[in-house]
Scaffold this motif. Structure first.
Motif, PDB file in Angstrom:
ATOM      1  N   ASN A 131       0.858  -1.186   0.000  1.00 47.89           N
ATOM      2  CA  ASN A 131       0.000   0.000   0.000  1.00 47.89           C
ATOM      3  C   ASN A 131       0.896   1.237   0.000  1.00 47.89           C
ATOM      4  O   ASN A 131       1.415   1.643   1.040  1.00 47.89           O
ATOM      5  CB  ASN A 131      -0.906   0.008   1.231  1.00 47.89           C
ATOM      6  N   ILE A 132       1.093   1.822  -1.176  1.00 47.59           N
ATOM      7  CA  ILE A 132       2.013   2.967  -1.277  1.00 47.59           C
ATOM      8  C   ILE A 132       1.274   4.302  -1.339  1.00 47.59           C
ATOM      9  O   ILE A 132       1.900   5.347  -1.489  1.00 47.59           O
ATOM     10  CB  ILE A 132       2.932   2.843  -2.505  1.00 47.59           C
ATOM     11  N   TYR A 133      -0.050   4.274  -1.210  1.00 50.36           N
ATOM     12  CA  TYR A 133      -0.821   5.504  -1.389  1.00 50.36           C
ATOM     13  C   TYR A 133      -1.326   6.102  -0.070  1.00 50.36           C
ATOM     14  O   TYR A 133      -1.763   7.244  -0.039  1.00 50.36           O
ATOM     15  CB  TYR A 133      -2.000   5.252  -2.329  1.00 50.36           C
ATOM     16  N   LYS A 134      -1.281   5.334   1.023  1.00 52.15           N
ATOM     17  CA  LYS A 134      -1.798   5.845   2.285  1.00 52.15           C
ATOM     18  C   LYS A 134      -0.886   5.433   3.431  1.00 52.15           C
ATOM     19  O   LYS A 134      -0.516   4.261   3.557  1.00 52.15           O
ATOM     20  CB  LYS A 134      -3.221   5.323   2.534  1.00 52.15           C
ATOM     21  N   ASP A 135      -0.537   6.391   4.261  1.00 50.91           N
ATOM     22  CA  ASP A 135       0.318   6.140   5.416  1.00 50.91           C
ATOM     23  C   ASP A 135      -0.550   5.769   6.620  1.00 50.91           C
ATOM     24  O   ASP A 135      -1.415   6.538   7.025  1.00 50.91           O
ATOM     25  CB  ASP A 135       1.142   7.396   5.726  1.00 50.91           C
ATOM     26  N   GLY A 178       0.684   5.250   9.556  1.00 51.04           N
ATOM     27  CA  GLY A 178       1.450   5.613  10.740  1.00 51.04           C
ATOM     28  C   GLY A 178       2.705   4.782  10.922  1.00 51.04           C
ATOM     29  O   GLY A 178       3.602   5.166  11.667  1.00 51.04           O
ATOM     30  N   LYS A 179       2.775   3.649  10.220  1.00 51.33           N
ATOM     31  CA  LYS A 179       3.948   2.772  10.332  1.00 51.33           C
ATOM     32  C   LYS A 179       4.549   2.431   8.963  1.00 51.33           C
ATOM     33  O   LYS A 179       5.776   2.405   8.815  1.00 51.33           O
ATOM     34  CB  LYS A 179       3.570   1.464  11.040  1.00 51.33           C
ATOM     35  N   ASN A 180       3.669   2.140   7.987  1.00 52.16           N
ATOM     36  CA  ASN A 180       4.182   1.565   6.738  1.00 52.16           C
ATOM     37  C   ASN A 180       5.169   2.471   6.002  1.00 52.16           C
ATOM     38  O   ASN A 180       6.181   1.998   5.472  1.00 52.16           O
ATOM     39  CB  ASN A 180       3.030   1.141   5.824  1.00 52.16           C
ATOM     40  N   PHE A 181       4.913   3.786   5.957  1.00 52.61           N
ATOM     41  CA  PHE A 181       5.814   4.668   5.228  1.00 52.61           C
ATOM     42  C   PHE A 181       7.187   4.720   5.882  1.00 52.61           C
ATOM     43  O   PHE A 181       8.214   4.778   5.190  1.00 52.61           O
ATOM     44  CB  PHE A 181       5.218   6.075   5.122  1.00 52.61           C
ATOM     45  N   ASN A 182       7.231   4.676   7.212  1.00 51.91           N
ATOM     46  CA  ASN A 182       8.515   4.643   7.908  1.00 51.91           C
ATOM     47  C   ASN A 182       9.261   3.343   7.613  1.00 51.91           C
ATOM     48  O   ASN A 182      10.488   3.344   7.429  1.00 51.91           O
ATOM     49  CB  ASN A 182       8.316   4.780   9.419  1.00 51.91           C
ATOM     50  N   PHE A 183       8.519   2.247   7.554  1.00 48.57           N
ATOM     51  CA  PHE A 183       9.130   0.964   7.229  1.00 48.57           C
ATOM     52  C   PHE A 183       9.655   0.963   5.789  1.00 48.57           C
ATOM     53  O   PHE A 183      10.736   0.431   5.521  1.00 48.57           O
ATOM     54  CB  PHE A 183       8.122  -0.177   7.431  1.00 48.57           C
ATOM     55  N   TYR A 184       8.885   1.541   4.871  1.00 50.03           N
ATOM     56  CA  TYR A 184       9.334   1.588   3.478  1.00 50.03           C
ATOM     57  C   TYR A 184      10.654   2.345   3.371  1.00 50.03           C
ATOM     58  O   TYR A 184      11.565   1.941   2.645  1.00 50.03           O
ATOM     59  CB  TYR A 184       8.295   2.267   2.589  1.00 50.03           C
ATOM     60  N   GLN A 185      10.749   3.462   4.086  1.00 51.01           N
ATOM     61  CA  GLN A 185      11.973   4.246   4.079  1.00 51.01           C
ATOM     62  C   GLN A 185      13.138   3.407   4.607  1.00 51.01           C
ATOM     63  O   GLN A 185      14.239   3.422   4.042  1.00 51.01           O
ATOM     64  CB  GLN A 185      11.805   5.501   4.936  1.00 51.01           C
ATOM     65  N   SER A 186      12.887   2.670   5.673  1.00 50.95           N
ATOM     66  CA  SER A 186      13.924   1.837   6.271  1.00 50.95           C
ATOM     67  C   SER A 186      14.333   0.702   5.329  1.00 50.95           C
ATOM     68  O   SER A 186      15.518   0.370   5.204  1.00 50.95           O
ATOM     69  CB  SER A 186      13.425   1.267   7.599  1.00 50.95           C
ATOM     70  N   LEU A 233       9.679  -5.857  -8.774  1.00 44.84           N
ATOM     71  CA  LEU A 233       8.962  -6.913  -8.068  1.00 44.84           C
ATOM     72  C   LEU A 233       8.195  -6.420  -6.848  1.00 44.84           C
ATOM     73  O   LEU A 233       7.677  -7.206  -6.054  1.00 44.84           O
ATOM     74  CB  LEU A 233       9.928  -8.040  -7.679  1.00 44.84           C
ATOM     75  N   SER A 234       8.143  -5.104  -6.677  1.00 38.17           N
ATOM     76  CA  SER A 234       7.280  -4.474  -5.673  1.00 38.17           C
ATOM     77  C   SER A 234       7.163  -3.008  -6.053  1.00 38.17           C
ATOM     78  O   SER A 234       7.965  -2.506  -6.842  1.00 38.17           O
ATOM     79  CB  SER A 234       7.874  -4.609  -4.261  1.00 38.17           C
ATOM     80  N   PRO A 235       6.184  -2.286  -5.477  1.00 37.51           N
ATOM     81  CA  PRO A 235       6.050  -0.854  -5.776  1.00 37.51           C
ATOM     82  C   PRO A 235       6.908   0.021  -4.867  1.00 37.51           C
ATOM     83  O   PRO A 235       6.696   1.230  -4.782  1.00 37.51           O
ATOM     84  CB  PRO A 235       4.557  -0.593  -5.557  1.00 37.51           C
ATOM     85  N   LEU A 236       7.894  -0.571  -4.180  1.00 38.23           N
ATOM     86  CA  LEU A 236       8.694   0.186  -3.225  1.00 38.23           C
ATOM     87  C   LEU A 236       9.497   1.300  -3.898  1.00 38.23           C
ATOM     88  O   LEU A 236       9.582   2.423  -3.386  1.00 38.23           O
ATOM     89  CB  LEU A 236       9.635  -0.763  -2.478  1.00 38.23           C
ATOM     90  N   SER A 237      10.071   0.992  -5.052  1.00 35.89           N
ATOM     91  CA  SER A 237      10.806   2.011  -5.797  1.00 35.89           C
ATOM     92  C   SER A 237       9.874   3.144  -6.219  1.00 35.89           C
ATOM     93  O   SER A 237      10.211   4.330  -6.106  1.00 35.89           O
ATOM     94  CB  SER A 237      11.462   1.396  -7.035  1.00 35.89           C
ATOM     95  N   GLU A 238       8.687   2.785  -6.681  1.00 40.17           N
ATOM     96  CA  GLU A 238       7.713   3.797  -7.094  1.00 40.17           C
ATOM     97  C   GLU A 238       7.302   4.657  -5.915  1.00 40.17           C
ATOM     98  O   GLU A 238       7.116   5.876  -6.048  1.00 40.17           O
ATOM     99  CB  GLU A 238       6.496   3.130  -7.731  1.00 40.17           C
TER     100      GLU A 238
END
Length: 354
Positions: A235-239, A241-249, A280-285
């Motif tokens: 889920n790259i469109y909504k934070d 409270g945790k996921n965006f910080n994890f993506y950055q990490s 293979l994931s939307p993490l780069s996007e």
């Protein structure tokens, strides 16, 4: 909050910083003014000749795009369609205009800039095509069992342990013997096979990012490698409270792994690792959507095209049109332009058959 005035100001400053005098551009390209102007003319003539060859109407940019997309869906391997696509996506009003005719100097500048972008995209495109081939071969290879060699790699395991526990989403791994044992087993498994070694940085990243809890808590856990090479959605469109910080990490982890293994080019295929990371994931996007792109994070072909195409694409209205339309009409055209841009970007993936 997105500030359009600031973005315009930043864009203008970026262009100003990149500005090179025309004489210097000509010198770099070993051309005289007249030679460059003639090449720009020939480039445009070739573009329209190809449109005519395949009965693609040159009525407007919108028509060209939709008819070209239709031809591409029918023949994605046609090199002429690939070339036309790159021409359209890098056009700075030299080939298709909606407003005034640029003067000769601007034609030359636009032509030289566009040629540089086409070369850049073509190189990236070829690299992506080659990596797709290697990726598909790897998927076939992973259908066979891997013979594990019981060698010790305590030094590499310790290095990876110290590197990985620095990252937020792996803090629970600090002093965690289960995590360290599983990490060691994964290193032994990868190092048992030359083809796995080639993609070691990606495998380690994907295992830790996708199977974090299991690697930390389940004894003798070994991730399914075939699953690590399948697409996983985030889920790259909504934070929350945790996921965006994890993506950055997670992004920082891959960047550190990449830097750690970049010098082992005889053993590690970093281009293939980067391809897998980006596709293979939307993490780069997520990174390019939400972060200031200060780091060279691997990107997909679609994102690469977005980074070089004109910010105004598709500029489907002239200045005169904008001045005569009301707000509702402008919104309609804005939505249409956004839809066309997205469809053209998605078309790039058809060439690669990802």
């Amino acid at each position: 909050m997105y500030d359009i005035d600031y973005e315009i100001y930043k864009y203008i400053n970026e262009l100003a910083d990149q500005y090179v005098e025309t004489d210097e551009l000509l010198k770099r390209n070993h051309l005289t003014f007249d030679e460059a102007l003639q090449q720009a003319k020939q480039f445009k003539e070739t573009f329209y000749a190809l449109l005519e060859k395949y009965s693609i109407s040159s009525q407007s940019l919108v028509v060209i795009c939709y008819e070209l997309m239709e031809r591409i869906s029918q023949q994605p391997d046609n090199p002429d369609f690939q070339y036309l696509y790159l021409c359209v996506m890098t056009d700075f009003c030299l080939l298709v205009r909606t407003d005034h005719d640029p003067d000769d100097e601007q034609k030359i500048r636009n032509y030289l800039h566009q040629q540089e972008l086409i070369r850049e995209l073509t190189k990236f495109w070829k690299s992506q095509s080659e990596n797709i081939r290697k990726y598909q071969e790897l998927l076939e290879y992973l259908k066979k069992p891997i013979k594990v060699k019981n060698n010790e790699y305590s030094e590499e395991t310790e290095f990876l342990y110290q590197l990985t526990i620095q990252h937020t989403f792996l803090y629970e791994s600090v002093g965690n013997s289960v995590y360290k044992d599983n990490l060691n087993a994964l290193v032994i498994y990868i190092n048992s096979d030359e083809k796995l070694i080639r993609v070691k940085p990606y495998i380690i990243f994907a295992a830790l990012a996708r199977k974090t809890g299991l690697i930390q808590k389940r004894e003798h856990f070994m991730p399914n490698l075939k699953a690590l090479f399948k697409y996983q959605d985030y889920n790259i469109y909504k934070d929350n409270g945790k996921n965006f910080n994890f993506y950055q990490s997670e992004l920082e982890l891959y960047d550190h792994l990449q830097r750690s293994y970049i010098d082992e080019e005889d053993n590690v295929d970093m281009e293939l690792c980067d391809f897998c990371f980006a596709n293979l994931s939307p993490l780069s996007e997520w990174y390019y959507m939400n972060c200031e792109p200060n780091e060279d994070i691997p990107m997909s072909l679609k994102r690469k095209i977005q980074t070089v195409m004109p910010k105004s694409f598709p500029d489907i209205l002239s200045r005169a049109d904008y001045e005569t339309m009301n707000e509702d009409e402008l919104l309609i055209y804005g939505d249409a332009a956004g839809e066309l841009q997205e469809k053209m970007l998605q078309t790039a993936e058809k060439f690669l058959k990802i």
